[in-house]
Design a protein around this motif. Structure first.
Motif, mmCIF file in Angstrom:
data_model
loop_
_atom_site.group_PDB
_atom_site.id
_atom_site.type_symbol
_atom_site.label_atom_id
_atom_site.label_comp_id
_atom_site.label_asym_id
_atom_site.label_seq_id
_atom_site.Cartn_x
_atom_site.Cartn_y
_atom_site.Cartn_z
ATOM 1 N N HIS A 448 2.086 -38.047 -10.448
ATOM 2 C CA HIS A 448 1.586 -37.082 -11.440
ATOM 3 C C HIS A 448 0.226 -37.516 -11.976
ATOM 4 O O HIS A 448 -0.696 -36.694 -12.105
ATOM 5 C CB HIS A 448 2.604 -36.975 -12.585
ATOM 6 C CG HIS A 448 2.174 -36.060 -13.690
ATOM 7 N ND1 HIS A 448 2.345 -34.693 -13.629
ATOM 8 C CD2 HIS A 448 1.575 -36.329 -14.885
ATOM 9 C CE1 HIS A 448 1.857 -34.152 -14.736
ATOM 10 N NE2 HIS A 448 1.404 -35.127 -15.527
ATOM 11 N N ASN A 451 -2.506 -37.024 -9.385
ATOM 12 C CA ASN A 451 -2.851 -35.600 -9.250
ATOM 13 C C ASN A 451 -3.697 -35.135 -10.428
ATOM 14 O O ASN A 451 -4.659 -34.366 -10.252
ATOM 15 C CB ASN A 451 -1.579 -34.767 -9.153
ATOM 16 C CG ASN A 451 -0.832 -35.014 -7.854
ATOM 17 O OD1 ASN A 451 -1.430 -35.408 -6.843
ATOM 18 N ND2 ASN A 451 0.474 -34.802 -7.853
ATOM 19 N N LYS A 452 -3.337 -35.580 -11.641
ATOM 20 C CA LYS A 452 -4.098 -35.178 -12.824
ATOM 21 C C LYS A 452 -5.524 -35.756 -12.774
ATOM 22 O O LYS A 452 -6.501 -35.071 -13.130
ATOM 23 C CB LYS A 452 -3.389 -35.674 -14.084
ATOM 24 C CG LYS A 452 -2.154 -34.872 -14.459
ATOM 25 C CD LYS A 452 -2.527 -33.493 -14.968
ATOM 26 C CE LYS A 452 -1.311 -32.742 -15.486
ATOM 27 N NZ LYS A 452 -1.672 -31.399 -16.000
ATOM 28 N N SER A 455 -7.761 -33.828 -10.486
ATOM 29 C CA SER A 455 -8.150 -32.494 -10.960
ATOM 30 C C SER A 455 -9.166 -32.543 -12.092
ATOM 31 O O SER A 455 -9.515 -31.501 -12.653
ATOM 32 C CB SER A 455 -6.902 -31.736 -11.436
ATOM 33 O OG SER A 455 -6.325 -32.395 -12.557
ATOM 34 N N LEU A 463 -8.087 -37.138 -19.940
ATOM 35 C CA LEU A 463 -6.681 -37.418 -19.664
ATOM 36 C C LEU A 463 -6.327 -38.707 -20.411
ATOM 37 O O LEU A 463 -7.027 -39.716 -20.284
ATOM 38 C CB LEU A 463 -6.432 -37.600 -18.166
ATOM 39 C CG LEU A 463 -4.964 -37.762 -17.741
ATOM 40 C CD1 LEU A 463 -4.192 -36.480 -18.001
ATOM 41 C CD2 LEU A 463 -4.872 -38.135 -16.270
ATOM 42 N N ASP A 503 3.055 -29.188 -20.040
ATOM 43 C CA ASP A 503 2.338 -29.704 -18.877
ATOM 44 C C ASP A 503 2.062 -31.204 -18.970
ATOM 45 O O ASP A 503 1.374 -31.763 -18.116
ATOM 46 C CB ASP A 503 1.011 -28.954 -18.686
ATOM 47 C CG ASP A 503 0.130 -29.052 -19.936
ATOM 48 O OD1 ASP A 503 0.665 -29.403 -21.011
ATOM 49 O OD2 ASP A 503 -1.078 -28.777 -19.823
ATOM 50 N N ASP A 504 2.561 -31.868 -20.017
ATOM 51 C CA ASP A 504 2.439 -33.319 -20.129
ATOM 52 C C ASP A 504 3.664 -33.985 -19.516
ATOM 53 O O ASP A 504 4.631 -33.320 -19.139
ATOM 54 C CB ASP A 504 2.293 -33.738 -21.597
ATOM 55 C CG ASP A 504 1.011 -33.205 -22.217
ATOM 56 O OD1 ASP A 504 0.043 -33.016 -21.467
ATOM 57 O OD2 ASP A 504 1.000 -32.962 -23.438
ATOM 58 N N SER A 519 -2.612 -34.303 -21.347
ATOM 59 C CA SER A 519 -3.856 -33.559 -21.183
ATOM 60 C C SER A 519 -4.249 -32.956 -22.537
ATOM 61 O O SER A 519 -3.452 -32.908 -23.474
ATOM 62 C CB SER A 519 -3.674 -32.440 -20.153
ATOM 63 O OG SER A 519 -3.205 -32.957 -18.932
#
Length: 856
Positions: A448, A451-452, A455, A463, A503-504, A519
């Motif tokens: 995860h 991926n974050k 992006s 982040l 979404d965290d 985020s």
């Protein structure tokens, strides 16, 4: 009728008669023999058990008497070799010290049950006698008969090896165990008087009540004196008075074998009766079975023919594993379903016969049609809707049915793999999630986070990673158990999930470590508010079985892309920040900064310096003298470690001992101090004691006892001149192994001291259980005795406690003359502190000892 049938009819009565005449009586006879053998075996076993029980009770009775002998021998030696007892009992008796102050009087009767305490002079007279706690004018030779002179003679012979003598005498007609030992000043400074000393006698009457209590402690029932009028078959333990007069003890022996007989024989009788009835019923049933076997023969032959036809039908299906069996025609319409179909799916087979197979399955027509083109190539995994509307999974295996090359249909099996499919899904889930809390695990968090990070295309995107470690969590496991710890971890996970957006992500890395990936937290104020909210949430009490459980958390924060763009780098930065939060007092949070990177390197450098100091012997020992309160004569010195750092100068222990314990070199460092202190102490004038402080970690070291032996052997220092100091708080963390280790050290002759006494939570039983010689009162109490009456009362009480337990008492931290005076007035044995002397190098201590006048 065929000839074979006629022969069978003629042989049938003969077979039945043979069975009834031979087989059944043989079975009954075998049963009777087995029962008789079992009864005899039980009797023999019971007799053997009774004999073993008698032998064991005889051994325990002897053990009880021998244990009492050993106890009285140790007890009389402790008093006879006591310097104060020698001073007040040898020669002229001090009644005030002995009786009025209860040093050698009623307290021994009340505490230990000694009915008689006597002092016999070398001329044979009785100088002092306390009978059942009362001072009485009794002649020992009149009260004790049966060889008193012989026992006293043995005691004087044993005195040469610092031992006493214990024997049986008669006290007014009652057997008594008497311990005798010659008075001696022992290791005290009391001046010995020329000529033979008086003898101390401890008398313990062996009456019925005492023998009964003694026997109960060794599981002996009704231990008592044996009377000649009683039956001779009773067990006896032969003893004798000192003059040879026989005395015997007896008791009521246990007879477990007889109890077994009372229980087993009725049961065997009932079993025999039951087996007899069962044998009779079986015999009748056997006769009937013989008759029915012939009747069923024809039926069996018919079934075999039907079975052969059935095997021809299902031979192909038997080659594949199956749960339920199905058949279709060439158009894949079901023509047969086995009974297992209903048990597994819940559907009625009759309702599905004639319907297409595709209607049962949750699959598209093309997939099923393609598979049926070559079903033997591989099974088809698919799902279906059971009668309870639940989706289940199955694996279809089949073969085409052909007749002369023409396709007639398909025959196969359907294996239910629902549980297997769910298990695979569960394994997949567990590979990405923590089994206890259900949170994502380290691998899932890493994916995860990567991926974050990938992006973060916008330069202004942020982040945030929060690295959490729970505070005070280990005591929860230690006090309430791991079940409580698991409940707390589950609660922590729930509270952390309430602090994040959808979404965290919050993950558990293992143990009590968690990571939050967040985020849309761009501002420092937002991060601060979230951290405070998380700390407050974890700080709220958890509840487990009615108990409130309080823990906390420390947080390290790292932000991407400011602190790093790789997952590993970001986690490392957050971990460094977490370490700083722990260092700053826990229950707080710290954000990563470049300056924090230097601190782990500083700690690493300190570890390197410490290891180099050990290798290059940069350490030296200072010694602080300990003085006798009376006369202020140096009686010993405490070894205090110093580090001569090449850059920082002379360092005190508090600057490096915690680090040594943490990095695991304390045992190596402590071993060096022990050896060096022993070597240097051998050169001191006057032979004072050297005391060495021990770390709790040294007590757990497997080879510590060998290290002490080696240090004494290499240096030649007598064991009596070595004193090992153990802090009171360290003993609270130890167990029976520590007690055993201290006992072995004491057996070497080494002195043991409890350091910082009064600062922990030791009970009086700890002082009695552990073999200490000295207790050292912590300077936190001594420093306040001038101004604080409560501190003075505590110190006085500790001194009285040590005196009552026959322990020396050393007061640490004496810094003023008034403190010294108060401690001398209170009867403190030793004093130590800056008022008398600061810690000195070994050369200065040697010079100070050399200037000290010799003891008169």
């Amino acid at each position: 009728m065929p000839a074979a049938s006629i022969r069978i009819d003629e042989d049938r009565p003969r077979a039945l008669a043979t069975f009834a005449r031979r087989i059944i009586p043989g079975m009954l006879g075998l049963l009777v023999c087995a029962l008789l053998g079992a009864a005899i075996a039980v009797g023999l076993i019971a007799a053997r058990i009774d004999r073993d029980a008698l032998a064991q009770s005889h051994f325990l009775a002897g053990k009880a008497i021998e244990a009492q002998r050993e106890w009285m021998s140790r007890s009389v030696i402790d008093y006879a070799f006591w310097g104060d007892a020698y001073a007040h009992l040898n020669g002229k008796i001090s009644l005030d010290w002995a009786y009025e102050q209860a040093n050698f009087g009623p307290s021994l009767y009340q505490d230990f049950g000694y009915e008689g305490l006597l002092v016999v002079t070398p001329q044979g007279g009785t100088a002092y006698a306390v009978i059942q706690g009362e001072l009485q004018p009794i002649d020992a030779r009149q009260w004790l008969t049966g060889g008193l002179d012989l026992l006293i003679a043995r005691a004087r012979t044993a005195f040469e090896e610092e031992q006493g003598a214990v024997g049986l005498l008669s006290a007014n007609g009652t057997p008594a165990m008497v311990a005798a030992a010659v008075l001696s000043p022992g290791d005290s400074k009391v001046q010995a008087v020329e000529g033979p000393a008086s003898v101390v006698l401890f008398v313990d009457l062996l009456d019925s009540a005492h023998l009964g209590e003694l026997g109960e402690s060794y599981a002996i029932d009704a231990l008592r004196l044996h009377e000649a009028t009683r039956r001779r078959s009773a067990p006896q333990l032969a003893l004798a008075l000192e003059d040879g007069t026989p005395v015997a003890l007896t008791w009521t022996p246990a007879q477990p074998g007889r109890l077994i007989l009372w229980i087993a024989l009725p049961i065997l009788g009932l079993v025999a009766l039951g087996l007899g009835v069962l044998a009779w019923l079986l015999s009748r049933q056997a006769l009937r079975s013989v008759q029915l076997m012939e009747t069923s023969y024809e039926r069996l032959a018919s079934n075999r023919r039907a079975l052969a036809a059935s095997e021809a039908r299902f031979r192909d299906v038997a080659e594949a594993a199956s749960d339920w069996i199905w058949e279709t025609d060439a158009q894949a319409r079901l023509t047969y379903l086995s009974r297992r179909f209903k048990e597994i799916t819940g559907h009625d087979p009759d309702a599905w016969v004639g319907r297409p197979l595709i209607e049962l399955l949750i699959s598209d027509h093309a997939a099923l049609r393609d598979w049926l083109q070559a079903p033997q190539a591989a099974p088809l995994k698919c799902s279906y809707r059971a009668a309870d509307s639940c989706e289940r999974y199955c694996r279809l295996a089949a073969r085409a049915i052909r007749d002369g090359g023409e396709l007639r249909g398909y025959r196969g099996t359907a294996s239910d793999i629902t549980e297997e499919t769910k298990a695979q899904a569960r394994v997949q889930y567990l590979s990405q999630h923590d089994a206890l809390t259900g949170l994502p695990n380290r691998a899932r968090m890493r994916d995860h986070l990567e991926n974050k990070l990938a992006s973060l295309s916008n330069p202004e995107s942020r982040l945030t990673v929060l690295y959490l470690d729970l505070d005070r969590f280990k005591p929860v496991n230690d006090t309430l158990g791991h079940a409580a710890g698991d409940e707390v971890l589950i609660g922590v996970a729930q509270r952390l999930k309430q602090c994040i957006r959808d979404d965290d992500l919050v993950a558990r890395l293992g143990g009590d470590e968690f990571v939050m990936v967040l985020s849309r937290l761009g501002e420092q104020d937002d991060i601060a508010r979230l951290c405070e909210r998380v700390i407050a949430a974890i700080g709220e009490p958890f509840f487990y079985e009615g108990n409130k459980v309080y823990i906390g958390t420390s947080i390290g924060v790292a932000t991407a892309p400011t602190d790093g763009r790789l997952a590993s780098e970001l986690l490392r930065c957050a971990d460094i920040a977490l370490y700083q939060a722990k260092t700053d007092g826990r229950g707080t949070w710290r954000a990563y900064s470049r300056e924090l990177d230097q601190r782990p390197y500083d700690r690493h450098r300190q570890e390197d310096d410490l290891r180099r100091a050990i290798a290059e012997q940069q350490f030296e020992i200072y010694y602080q003298p300990r003085y006798r309160s009376e006369g202020l004569r140096i009686n010993g010195a405490e070894a205090l470690l110093r580090w001569r750092h090449p850059e920082r100068g002379l360092l005190l222990p508090e600057a490096f001992i915690p680090l040594a314990e943490e990095v695991g070199v304390i045992a190596l460092l402590g071993g060096w101090v022990l050896r060096q202190a022993c070597r240097e102490a051998t050169t001191w004038p006057g032979q004072p004691v050297v005391s060495v402080n021990l770390s709790p970690l040294q007590l757990r070291h497997d080879r510590f006892l060998d290290e002490v032996k080696a240090a004494l052997a290499e240096s030649g220092l007598p064991a009596a001149r070595l004193e090992l100091e153990i802090t009171e708080s360290a003993l609270l963390q130890e167990n029976d192994d520590t007690l055993a280790l201290l006992g072995k050290l004491k057996a070497l002759g080494v002195r043991l001291a409890m350091d910082d006494f009064g600062t922990g939570y030791s009970s009086l039983s700890n002082l009695r259980n552990y073999p200490f010689d000295v207790i050292k009162i912590d300077n936190s109490f001594v420093g306040g005795i001038q101004q604080n009456a409560e501190d003075h009362s505590i110190v006085r009480a500790l001194i009285d406690l040590g005196r009552g337990l026959n322990l020396e008492v050393t007061a640490e931290g004496v810094e003023t003359a008034e403190q010294l005076r108060l401690l001398q007035d209170d009867g403190c044995t030793e004093v130590q502190g800056f008022h008398m002397s600061r810690p000195l190098p070994v050369a200065a201590l040697h010079e100070l000892l050399a200037r000290q006048p010799e003891e008169a």
